[in-house]
Design an enzyme around this catalytic site. Structure first.
Site, PDB file in Angstrom:
ATOM      1  N   GLU A 156       0.809  -1.234   0.000  1.00  0.00           N
ATOM      2  CA  GLU A 156       0.000   0.000   0.000  1.00  0.00           C
ATOM      3  C   GLU A 156       0.836   1.276   0.000  1.00  0.00           C
ATOM      4  OE1 GLU A 156      -2.776  -0.433   3.247  1.00  0.00           O
ATOM      5  OE2 GLU A 156      -3.530  -2.344   2.485  1.00  0.00           O
ATOM      6  N   ASN A 199       2.042  -5.322  -3.046  1.00  0.00           N
ATOM      7  CA  ASN A 199       0.628  -5.616  -2.753  1.00  0.00           C
ATOM      8  C   ASN A 199      -0.129  -4.319  -2.508  1.00  0.00           C
ATOM      9  OD1 ASN A 199      -1.364  -7.711  -2.032  1.00  0.00           O
ATOM     10  ND2 ASN A 199      -1.256  -6.889   0.043  1.00  0.00           N
ATOM     11  N   HIS A 235     -10.573  -6.140  -2.150  1.00  0.00           N
ATOM     12  CA  HIS A 235     -11.621  -5.912  -1.149  1.00  0.00           C
ATOM     13  C   HIS A 235     -12.766  -5.179  -1.867  1.00  0.00           C
ATOM     14  CE1 HIS A 235      -9.235  -7.121   2.301  1.00  0.00           C
ATOM     15  NE2 HIS A 235      -8.241  -6.355   1.895  1.00  0.00           N
ATOM     16  N   GLU A 264      -6.293 -10.710  -0.912  1.00  0.00           N
ATOM     17  CA  GLU A 264      -7.101 -10.436   0.289  1.00  0.00           C
ATOM     18  C   GLU A 264      -8.579 -10.390  -0.066  1.00  0.00           C
ATOM     19  OE1 GLU A 264      -5.666  -6.992   2.465  1.00  0.00           O
ATOM     20  OE2 GLU A 264      -3.580  -7.477   2.015  1.00  0.00           O
ATOM     21  N   ASP A 266     -12.314 -10.305  -0.442  1.00  0.00           N
ATOM     22  CA  ASP A 266     -13.604 -10.401   0.237  1.00  0.00           C
ATOM     23  C   ASP A 266     -14.586  -9.502  -0.493  1.00  0.00           C
ATOM     24  OD1 ASP A 266     -12.703  -7.955   1.283  1.00  0.00           O
ATOM     25  OD2 ASP A 266     -12.639  -8.648   3.360  1.00  0.00           O
TER      26      ASP A 266
END
Ligand code: 9MR
Length: 444
Positions: A156, A199, A235, A264, A266
């Site tokens: 990030e 990432n 996400h 990650e 979701d």
């Protein structure tokens, strides 16, 4: 390499060989996420919290379905180096040991990130900060050398929005743009076998932020800066749905000569809409040959970081959701919708309660199935030269090798349907870091 690591690496190698056999064996059935993904040459992972490993349904679902784990918080800087030079790996080791003893791979998350930094990092001046960053990377990667398939080296580092600029952080502000490159070079030297990933989130479609990451990766590849993979956190929610150009974005990164991973995943929502989105993510990954695997950000809705949401594949009772079936189907698997967890009369799950240099306390939780249990029996197998020095809340007898103990209740035998009890034992490690395995639970 330290003896501990040699042993662990040797164990990992054995387990990897076993996992391959298991994957080949189950490829025909492909009735779990992991086996179906393996049939497509991919891993299927989840984020894991060490604090939940002792919950039998959590561990049973994890162990049955997934082939890779990412420690959700346990490898972050605040968890591993809370004071300068004071490293602590207990919780992260617990996850790595669990993964290895169940034939799963581990993703490392994350070495350099502006968040979850311990308070001593930010005040450092540039020279000190550079030393601290490189030392942190080297220490973590050395501790886990040979045990991590991919590391999120930097996480990030870019701003949201249209600027494509770097995010302000101690690293960016004091070391400048070169900090990412330096982190990757340090990482390559520390564990040359690990895949090194950048990432980020909101980089899932083609946009200003992903364009900026793309330009960085392209530059790294052109100049020989070591980078192997890009992680797309993925996400998603109604304000940030799966982008229409998701696959195209994954593909353009892959075309730069790096692997891509969904790291990650979701998706907020429920029912058919959520299932359709999940299926689309899996299809996009499968359509990109360098998309090597997917990780969902948690096992069950009840422990998701989106505490009021239901973004995962299993509900709070570990029942499979429509999203699970969509993922399994997209992976070419079969059997979605049946719940294999309810057949057993009882289940027994291992967790490590406490560890110290020469020993540890193990705990086994025994849980009745859908019917009451009058008494139960299970086994715990140790790896020599480990030795059990004490057992409590149960009666143990030993086989002739001295490695396998058969355990029966002393007073805690009868269990109501779904109820749990536990027993504990102390082990002298005698130089081995192996994790015990628990056999089938039988009820009478
Ligand atoms: O899921 C993690 C949650 O338990 C932590 O409280 C949080 C702290 O920042 O981090 C969450 O994980 C994040 C991951 O490390 C990086 N990408 C975003 C994830 C969700 O916030």
């Amino acid at each position: 390499m330290h003896l501990t690591h040699l042993l662990r690496a040797a164990t990992a190698g054995l387990i990897a060989a076993t996992a391959l056999t298991a994957a080949a064996h189950t490829a025909e059935a492909a009735d779990t996420l992991g086996s179906a993904a393996a049939g497509q040459g991919r891993y299927f992972g989840t984020a894991v919290a060490a604090s939940h490993l002792g919950e039998s349904d959590y561990a049973a679902t994890l162990d049955r379905e997934f082939t890779s784990v990412t420690p959700e918080n346990e490898m972050k800087w605040d968890a591993t180096e809370p004071t300068r030079g004071g490293f602590t790996f207990t919780a992260a080791d617990q996850i790595v040991n669990h993964a290895q003893s169940h034939g799963m791979d581990v993703r490392g998350h994350t070495l350099v990130w502006h968040s979850q930094l311990p308070s001593w990092v930010s005040p450092l001046g540039a020279t000190d900060l550079r030393t601290a960053m490189n030392s942190h990377i080297t220490q973590l990667m050395t501790h886990y050398k040979g045990e991590i398939h991919s590391w999120d080296v930097v996480n990030e580092a870019f701003q949201d929005g249209s600027s494509g600029a770097r995010r302000s952080s101690p690293f960016q502000d004091k070391l400048g743009d070169g900090f990412i490159e330096e982190a990757f070079r340090t990482a390559r030297a520390a564990d040359p076998a690990a895949k090194l990933c950048y990432n980020d989130y909101n980089t899932d479609g083609v946009n200003a932020k992903s364009n900026a990451v793309y330009a960085m990766v392209k530059d790294f590849k052109a100049r020989g800066v070591p980078i192997d993979c890009v992680g797309f956190q993925s996400h998603f929610n109604s304000a940030s749905p799966v982008p229409a150009d998701y696959q195209a974005n994954l593909q353009r990164f892959a075309d730069l000569g790096v692997d891509v991973q969904i790291t990650e995943l979701d998706i907020e929502g429920s029912g058919t809409a959520q299932a359709t989105s999940y299926g689309n993510v899996v299809k996009a990954c499968l359509a990109v040959s360098r998309c090597t695997g997917l990780t969902v950000w948690g096992v069950t809705d009840k422990y998701s970081w989106r505490s009021s949401g239901t973004p995962l594949l299993f509900d709070g009772s570990y029942a499979k959701k429509p999203a699970y079936n969509a993922v399994l189907t997209a992976l070419g698997g079969t059997g979605g919708g049946t719940d294999p967890g309810t057949g057993a009369a009882c289940t027994a799950t291992y967790s490590t309660d406490a560890q110290w240099n020469d020993g540890y306390n193990g705990k086994v939780t025994v849980t009745a199935g859908t019917a009451p249990v009058g008494a139960w029996t299970t086994t715990v197998t140790l790896t020599a030269p480990q030795k059990v020095t004490a057992v409590w809340n149960a009666t143990a007898t030993w086989d002739s090798s001295g490695n396998v103990m058969t355990v029966k209740p002393s007073w805690n035998g009868s269990l109501a349907a779904g109820a749990s009890t536990s027993f504990g034992f102390t082990v002298a490690k005698n130089g081995s870091v192996a994790v015990p395995t628990v056999g089938t639970c039988t009820a009478s």
